[in-house]
Motif scaffolding. Structure first.
Motif, PDB file in Angstrom:
ATOM      1  N   LEU A 108      12.954 -18.735  46.620  1.00  0.00           N
ATOM      2  CA  LEU A 108      14.147 -18.307  45.900  1.00  0.00           C
ATOM      3  C   LEU A 108      14.852 -19.453  45.175  1.00  0.00           C
ATOM      4  O   LEU A 108      15.791 -19.207  44.422  1.00  0.00           O
ATOM      5  CB  LEU A 108      15.142 -17.636  46.863  1.00  0.00           C
ATOM      6  CG  LEU A 108      14.696 -16.312  47.483  1.00  0.00           C
ATOM      7  CD1 LEU A 108      15.691 -15.868  48.543  1.00  0.00           C
ATOM      8  CD2 LEU A 108      14.540 -15.241  46.417  1.00  0.00           C
ATOM      9  N   ARG A 186      14.805  -7.926  48.129  1.00  0.00           N
ATOM     10  CA  ARG A 186      13.871  -9.047  47.942  1.00  0.00           C
ATOM     11  C   ARG A 186      12.727  -8.682  46.992  1.00  0.00           C
ATOM     12  O   ARG A 186      12.072  -9.554  46.433  1.00  0.00           O
ATOM     13  CB  ARG A 186      13.327  -9.495  49.300  1.00  0.00           C
ATOM     14  CG  ARG A 186      12.494 -10.774  49.290  1.00  0.00           C
ATOM     15  CD  ARG A 186      13.331 -11.983  48.892  1.00  0.00           C
ATOM     16  NE  ARG A 186      12.525 -13.191  48.807  1.00  0.00           N
ATOM     17  CZ  ARG A 186      12.468 -14.142  49.741  1.00  0.00           C
ATOM     18  NH1 ARG A 186      13.182 -14.021  50.857  1.00  0.00           N
ATOM     19  NH2 ARG A 186      11.742 -15.219  49.579  1.00  0.00           N
ATOM     20  N   HIS A 428      21.303 -10.958  44.758  1.00  0.00           N
ATOM     21  CA  HIS A 428      20.614 -10.913  46.051  1.00  0.00           C
ATOM     22  C   HIS A 428      21.286 -11.873  47.020  1.00  0.00           C
ATOM     23  O   HIS A 428      21.472 -13.065  46.724  1.00  0.00           O
ATOM     24  CB  HIS A 428      19.142 -11.290  45.897  1.00  0.00           C
ATOM     25  CG  HIS A 428      18.374 -11.222  47.196  1.00  0.00           C
ATOM     26  ND1 HIS A 428      18.128 -10.035  47.839  1.00  0.00           N
ATOM     27  CD2 HIS A 428      17.819 -12.199  47.966  1.00  0.00           C
ATOM     28  CE1 HIS A 428      17.440 -10.275  48.951  1.00  0.00           C
ATOM     29  NE2 HIS A 428      17.251 -11.576  49.056  1.00  0.00           N
ATOM     30  N   VAL A 447      13.624 -11.580  41.789  1.00  0.00           N
ATOM     31  CA  VAL A 447      14.989 -11.605  42.305  1.00  0.00           C
ATOM     32  C   VAL A 447      15.894 -12.367  41.342  1.00  0.00           C
ATOM     33  O   VAL A 447      15.613 -13.519  40.989  1.00  0.00           O
ATOM     34  CB  VAL A 447      15.028 -12.256  43.705  1.00  0.00           C
ATOM     35  CG1 VAL A 447      16.463 -12.382  44.199  1.00  0.00           C
ATOM     36  CG2 VAL A 447      14.188 -11.445  44.686  1.00  0.00           C
TER      37      VAL A 447
END
Length: 471
Positions: A108, A186, A428, A447
């Motif tokens: 991420l 996700r 997110h 994301v």
């Protein structure tokens, strides 16, 4: 939305800093820590984006921070969020929970980690950043805005009705309410809610004092069970009358009578994303469902069924080692989640009547808290706006008819305001109330990062103005 996202990306460092400023204030409502500083910091953020009205409104508890951006537009939107957080004393934090550190999260990129990053300081600051972008680019927002940021959401919003009553004349000028949140999972799918279940939190207690049998006032040695009744077993027997043997169907007379079943339109909405619906996305470790239910039937139960759940049981001794007791009292904490068109007072009366009829008039029922259900038609402009904004951002929305949990949206959605609402946003974040809570800053191909999250909120404001004009 490229123009808006470009401006946000150019100012992202400042936006991150703004979020860090608020997260670094440990405004912990359960303990009262730095709540005044939390309210003042929130008010300062409203001033920074140009609100003409900013007020810290006292209540019988912690204050509500109220702001208005009067843009001279034909439509008005209330923005709801909270600036209070839960304690962060868990030992598993990777960073100091109020440091608001930028941390690399595998897959991420950078995330902002800290208590409140997800729930709900991240969304609160992100909507303000989105408004700032629109003002910088267009001179003003596309709709008039009223900001209602409370300091007691973690305490059940117990004094928010005071504020609504006091400010009702102003709030009634609004056309709808938006609760910004990080509703991207996700897998990069965007959720939005148009309602929430209600909840009643209660205790049932069996005691020797109320029963007139068993120990009174103090626990006894367990050897006396040979000729002394047990309040703990009495509580177990009372609880067993409430539900079927598997614990999954409530046996209280009339419990399901007022439940509003899903319509054909509701079923069609659920069917549109049932193949992508994953109720276990929070990694709860659940491998089997009740009756192995799945698909559309699982979704009907999740969104439309009331439940009665035991949160915990207490009484006597359950610590390490051995201590043989005959408890003088035993208590069960329960929550009852209810749905349209059930009413809390009716359900409480039915539970009380059930216990009495089954021979348990001595078992006390104490209501500890209650929050009503809320519901908005999916054709409402605010819901349509969120759906259009998601599509504008390249994501097909999963429209949840209601949050299966309970959120105080009813305070705005029911009388006296009767505002339609949606909770939406393509950001997110994870781990509310848990160690290492974070909101994504960078993101990946699926994301969205913080800049896209803020852009999605700006898109909702644009789309709400358009949808309201065509309603």
């Amino acid at each position: 939305m490229r123009r808006v996202q470009g401006w946000i990306e150019a100012n992202l460092d400042r936006h991150i800093n703004r979020l860090q400023r608020l997260v670094r204030v440990p405004s912990i409502s359960p303990t009262g820590q730095q709540m005044a500083e939390g309210a003042e910091t929130t008010a300062q953020l409203l001033r920074e984006i140009g609100c003409q009205v900013v007020e810290i409104v006292p209540t019988s508890g912690f204050p509500v921070v109220f702001g208005e951006w009067q843009a001279g537009q034909p439509y008005t939107l209330v923005i709801y969020a909270e600036y209070d957080v839960m304690p962060a004393d868990e030992p598993a934090w990777k960073v100091k929970p109020f440091e608001a550190a930028l941390v690399d999260e595998p897959g991420l990129g950078r995330v902002l980690m800290g208590r409140g990053a997800r729930n709900q300081k991240g969304p609160l600051v992100s909507i303000l950043n989105a408004v700032e972008a629109l003002v910088a680019l267009d001179g003003k927002p596309p709709v008039n805005l009223m900001f209602v940021f409370e300091g007691e959401e973690e305490l059940g919003s117990r004094h928010l009705p005071e504020f609504v009553e006091k400010y009702a004349d102003r709030l009634k000028r609004a056309d709808a309410m938006l609760a910004p949140h990080t509703h991207m999972n996700r897998q990069g799918e965007g959720l939005l809610w148009a309602g929430s279940k209600g909840i009643i939190v209660m205790e049932l207690e069996a005691s020797g004092q109320k029963w007139g049998r068993g120990p009174v006032g103090a626990d006894a040695h367990s050897c006396y069970k040979a000729f002394v009744d047990s309040p703990a077993w009495r509580l177990v027997q009372a609880l067993a009358t409430l539900v079927s043997p598997d614990g999954n169907r409530v046996l209280v007379d009339g419990f399901y009578d007022a439940v509003l079943a899903p319509s054909a339109q509701d079923d069609a909405l659920l069917a549109a994303f049932q193949d992508r619906f994953n109720p276990d996305f929070l990694d709860m470790g659940i491998t089997r469902h009740i009756e192995d239910v799945h698909g559309l039937e699982l979704m009907r139960r999740f969104f439309y069924s009331p439940t009665l759940n035991i949160n915990g049981l207490s009484g006597g001794y359950a610590g390490p080692g051995i201590k043989t007791l005959l408890p003088a009292a035993a208590t069960a904490k329960l929550d009852l989640r209810y749905v349209p068109n059930q009413e809390a007072s009716d359900l409480i009366a039915k539970l009380r009547g059930h216990l009495d009829r089954h021979g348990f008039p001595d078992v006390e029922l104490r209501v500890l808290g209650q929050s009503d259900w809320s519901a908005t038609p999916l054709t409402s402009p605010v819901v349509s706006a969120a759906m259009s904004a998601y599509r504008r951002m390249g994501r097909e929305p999963q429209v949840w008819p209601r949050n299966p949990g309970s959120i105080p949206f009813w305070i705005f959605n029911r009388a006296p305001l009767n505002l339609p609402f949606a909770s939406a946003g393509l950001g997110h974040a994870v781990r509310s109330h848990a160690p290492n809570e974070f909101i994504v800053v960078d993101g990946n191909a699926q994301v969205f990062g913080l800049a896209q999250f803020e852009t999605s909120l700006a898109a909702i404001l644009y789309e709400f103005a358009a949808a309201s004009a065509h309603a």
